[in-house]
Design a protein around this motif. Structure first.
Motif, PDB file in Angstrom:
ATOM      1  N   LEU A  71       0.841  -1.207   0.000  1.00  0.00           N
ATOM      2  CA  LEU A  71       0.000   0.000   0.000  1.00  0.00           C
ATOM      3  C   LEU A  71       0.870   1.248   0.000  1.00  0.00           C
ATOM      4  O   LEU A  71       0.620   2.204  -0.758  1.00  0.00           O
ATOM      5  N   SER A  72       1.882   1.250   0.850  1.00  0.00           N
ATOM      6  CA  SER A  72       2.782   2.396   0.937  1.00  0.00           C
ATOM      7  C   SER A  72       3.568   2.556  -0.358  1.00  0.00           C
ATOM      8  O   SER A  72       3.693   3.667  -0.884  1.00  0.00           O
ATOM      9  N   PHE A  73       4.074   1.447  -0.883  1.00  0.00           N
ATOM     10  CA  PHE A  73       4.863   1.522  -2.127  1.00  0.00           C
ATOM     11  C   PHE A  73       4.034   2.068  -3.281  1.00  0.00           C
ATOM     12  O   PHE A  73       4.469   2.974  -3.995  1.00  0.00           O
ATOM     13  N   ILE A  74       2.850   1.518  -3.477  1.00  0.00           N
ATOM     14  CA  ILE A  74       2.003   1.936  -4.600  1.00  0.00           C
ATOM     15  C   ILE A  74       1.609   3.410  -4.471  1.00  0.00           C
ATOM     16  O   ILE A  74       1.617   4.157  -5.453  1.00  0.00           O
ATOM     17  N   PHE A  75       1.280   3.832  -3.253  1.00  0.00           N
ATOM     18  CA  PHE A  75       0.893   5.224  -3.031  1.00  0.00           C
ATOM     19  C   PHE A  75       2.042   6.171  -3.383  1.00  0.00           C
ATOM     20  O   PHE A  75       1.864   7.150  -4.130  1.00  0.00           O
ATOM     21  N   GLY A 340       9.393  -0.579   9.016  1.00  0.00           N
ATOM     22  CA  GLY A 340      10.045  -0.943   7.773  1.00  0.00           C
ATOM     23  C   GLY A 340       9.099  -0.949   6.587  1.00  0.00           C
ATOM     24  O   GLY A 340       9.524  -0.732   5.442  1.00  0.00           O
ATOM     25  N   ALA A 341       7.810  -1.185   6.842  1.00  0.00           N
ATOM     26  CA  ALA A 341       6.825  -1.180   5.755  1.00  0.00           C
ATOM     27  C   ALA A 341       6.755   0.188   5.095  1.00  0.00           C
ATOM     28  O   ALA A 341       6.464   0.292   3.894  1.00  0.00           O
ATOM     29  N   PHE A 342       7.034   1.222   5.842  1.00  0.00           N
ATOM     30  CA  PHE A 342       7.021   2.582   5.290  1.00  0.00           C
ATOM     31  C   PHE A 342       8.411   3.017   4.830  1.00  0.00           C
ATOM     32  O   PHE A 342       8.572   3.531   3.716  1.00  0.00           O
ATOM     33  N   ILE A 343       9.407   2.801   5.689  1.00  0.00           N
ATOM     34  CA  ILE A 343      10.760   3.285   5.387  1.00  0.00           C
ATOM     35  C   ILE A 343      11.283   2.695   4.079  1.00  0.00           C
ATOM     36  O   ILE A 343      11.747   3.425   3.194  1.00  0.00           O
ATOM     37  N   TYR A 344      11.172   1.380   3.931  1.00  0.00           N
ATOM     38  CA  TYR A 344      11.797   0.723   2.783  1.00  0.00           C
ATOM     39  C   TYR A 344      10.935   0.774   1.524  1.00  0.00           C
ATOM     40  O   TYR A 344      11.463   0.745   0.411  1.00  0.00           O
ATOM     41  N   SER A 345       9.637   0.874   1.693  1.00  0.00           N
ATOM     42  CA  SER A 345       8.783   1.035   0.508  1.00  0.00           C
ATOM     43  C   SER A 345       8.940   2.432  -0.081  1.00  0.00           C
ATOM     44  O   SER A 345       8.967   2.604  -1.308  1.00  0.00           O
ATOM     45  N   ILE A 346       9.060   3.436   0.782  1.00  0.00           N
ATOM     46  CA  ILE A 346       9.258   4.811   0.307  1.00  0.00           C
ATOM     47  C   ILE A 346      10.610   4.934  -0.381  1.00  0.00           C
ATOM     48  O   ILE A 346      10.729   5.537  -1.459  1.00  0.00           O
ATOM     49  N   PHE A 347      11.637   4.348   0.248  1.00  0.00           N
ATOM     50  CA  PHE A 347      12.968   4.397  -0.364  1.00  0.00           C
ATOM     51  C   PHE A 347      12.952   3.751  -1.748  1.00  0.00           C
ATOM     52  O   PHE A 347      13.469   4.327  -2.719  1.00  0.00           O
ATOM     53  N   LEU A 348      12.361   2.564  -1.857  1.00  0.00           N
ATOM     54  CA  LEU A 348      12.374   1.844  -3.130  1.00  0.00           C
ATOM     55  C   LEU A 348      11.574   2.584  -4.202  1.00  0.00           C
ATOM     56  O   LEU A 348      12.009   2.690  -5.351  1.00  0.00           O
ATOM     57  N   SER A 349      10.408   3.091  -3.829  1.00  0.00           N
ATOM     58  CA  SER A 349       9.586   3.820  -4.807  1.00  0.00           C
ATOM     59  C   SER A 349      10.297   5.084  -5.276  1.00  0.00           C
ATOM     60  O   SER A 349      10.235   5.447  -6.460  1.00  0.00           O
TER      61      SER A 349
END
Length: 417
Positions: A71-75, A340-349
């Motif tokens: 969800l975080s990554f897609i957003f 980590g669900a937010f930190i690493y998804s934001i970094f990757l996106s």
């Protein structure tokens, strides 16, 4: 509840994949890999097709974490795409007429030759006997020359796609195919590493996904089957001590054993971390992100987190240098727990969006540069999905930087001539 969360995870994975697919992004590989590594194992547990190793609450927590990550990554991926104006940034590359010239093929030919030379030199392969006796650990614990060979393998990973699109000199085209075939066989039987095989095949597979229609869709399907076979073959050779042992044994049995589990087994480590609430040495300290931020400053980089995850799951010592990658979710969870669900998804996106932004701002003649970046992203997307985040970053950022420099130097020399 687990079934509902599993269905939601599948929905998010498919939605993320469709979002990347509509944008013709090579990062679609990330979601295709997650279907295999995460969604399928989750379904097998949720519908009681296989016996669970842990309590259902563990699988529920892991699945919810995975959903939150996606969800975080897609957003944020949607946000960055609009912020950087990179929607459909690959359209011109996909639709562009063939503008590949002879010097492009020669450039990639040289890059792959340098790659192979580095492996021969770094692994001290001076005879056929030495090649047959080489085992996988020789590569893992290789020197800086071997590492340089790996970087050049990613730089030249678009060679097969480039040569497929090339419509010029037939002799040069066939010679290039011969070199690519040699590298694939060398990767399977000598290096015994699947990633080198996949990095060559994945770019053209993704390109087929975006360009083939009707009966032509058989091409990516055939390629998918071909990649799966080579993947299992490379895994079977790797599990043997060396090539001599593989050839002397029962090859059919080796292939059968290698096909069991494959990448779907890695997520079990993620479940294990969840079951123990991340209570391991070095967990929760964002070592992966810190290593990425300080990748240029060796003395400031913390311990490789994959060593700590291997130690936590298998009981090895981090000093042994044994790595383990429990999918992108396990790496994020181990590094920073639920944060980590937010930190690493934001970094990757953000990272993937910045790479695509680079494609948009390059103003000079860029088909060959776009092809190189397209190929490197598609290859590294699989590594990201496996959870080897630091490796995926290094083997995408540095090769793209190197290729940019090589490309600029070549253009400058051509202008002087």
């Amino acid at each position: 509840m687990l079934i509902i969360s599993a269905l939601f995870l599948a929905f998010l994975t498919i939605s993320g994949g469709m979002f990347e697919f509509k944008n013709k992004s090579p990062f679609v590989v990330f979601f295709l890999a997650l279907m295999l590594m995460s969604v399928i194992p989750t379904f097998l547990i949720a519908f009681n097709i296989i016996d669970p190793l842990y309590k259902k609450s563990v699988y529920l927590e892991a699945t919810l974490f995975s959903c939150l990550y996606l969800l975080s990554f897609i957003f944020f991926r949607f946000l960055f795409i609009n912020l950087f104006s990179i929607k459909n940034v690959w359209i011109n590359f996909i639709k562009e007429d063939n503008k590949i010239i002879k010097s492009d093929i020669i450039l990639f030919f040289i890059l792959m030759l340098v790659c192979i030379f580095c492996f021969f030199k770094g692994l001290n392969i001076t005879s056929i006997k030495a090649a047959f006796s080489l085992n996988w650990w020789d590569l893992v614990h290789g020197n800086s020359v071997v590492l340089l060979g790996t970087y050049f393998s990613y730089i030249s990973c678009g060679f097969l796609l480039l040569n497929y699109l090339y419509k010029g000199n037939v002799y040069l085209k066939n010679t290039a195919y011969s070199l690519i075939l040699f590298f694939l066989l060398f990767s399977i039987f000598i290096l015994k590493t699947r990633s080198y095989v996949l990095m060559i095949l994945i770019p053209i597979f993704v390109y087929f996904l975006y360009t083939k229609k009707g009966m032509e869709l058989l091409k990516p399907l055939i390629f998918l089957f071909f990649m799966s076979f080579l993947f299992v073959l490379a895994r079977a050779v790797r599990h043997s001590f060396d090539l001599n042992e593989f050839l002397a044994g029962d090859i059919n049995e080796s292939l059968s054993n290698a096909s069991e589990g494959a990448e779907t087994t890695f997520i079990n480590a993620f479940y294990y971390f969840v079951s123990k609430n991340n209570d391991f040495f070095g967990f929760g300290q964002n070592f992966t992100l810190k290593r990425i931020i300080f990748f240029w400053f060796v003395d400031m980089k913390p311990t490789e987190f994959s060593y700590l995850m291997h130690s936590a799951y298998y009981g090895s010592s981090p000093s042994e240098g044994l790595s383990m990658h429990p999918t992108i979710y396990g790496d994020a969870y181990g590094n920073a727990w639920w944060f980590g669900a937010f930190i690493y998804s934001i970094f990757l996106s953000l990272y993937i969006s910045v790479l695509e932004f680079l494609i948009r701002i390059i103003n000079f003649k860029k088909f060959i540069f776009s092809l190189a970046v397209f190929s490197i992203i598609s290859a590294s997307a699989l590594i990201f999905a496996r959870g080897a985040v630091y490796n995926a970053f290094m083997f995408s950022f540095i090769p793209i930087f190197f290729f940019f420099v090589i490309f600029m130097v070549r253009n400058m020399l051509k202008k002087k001539v």
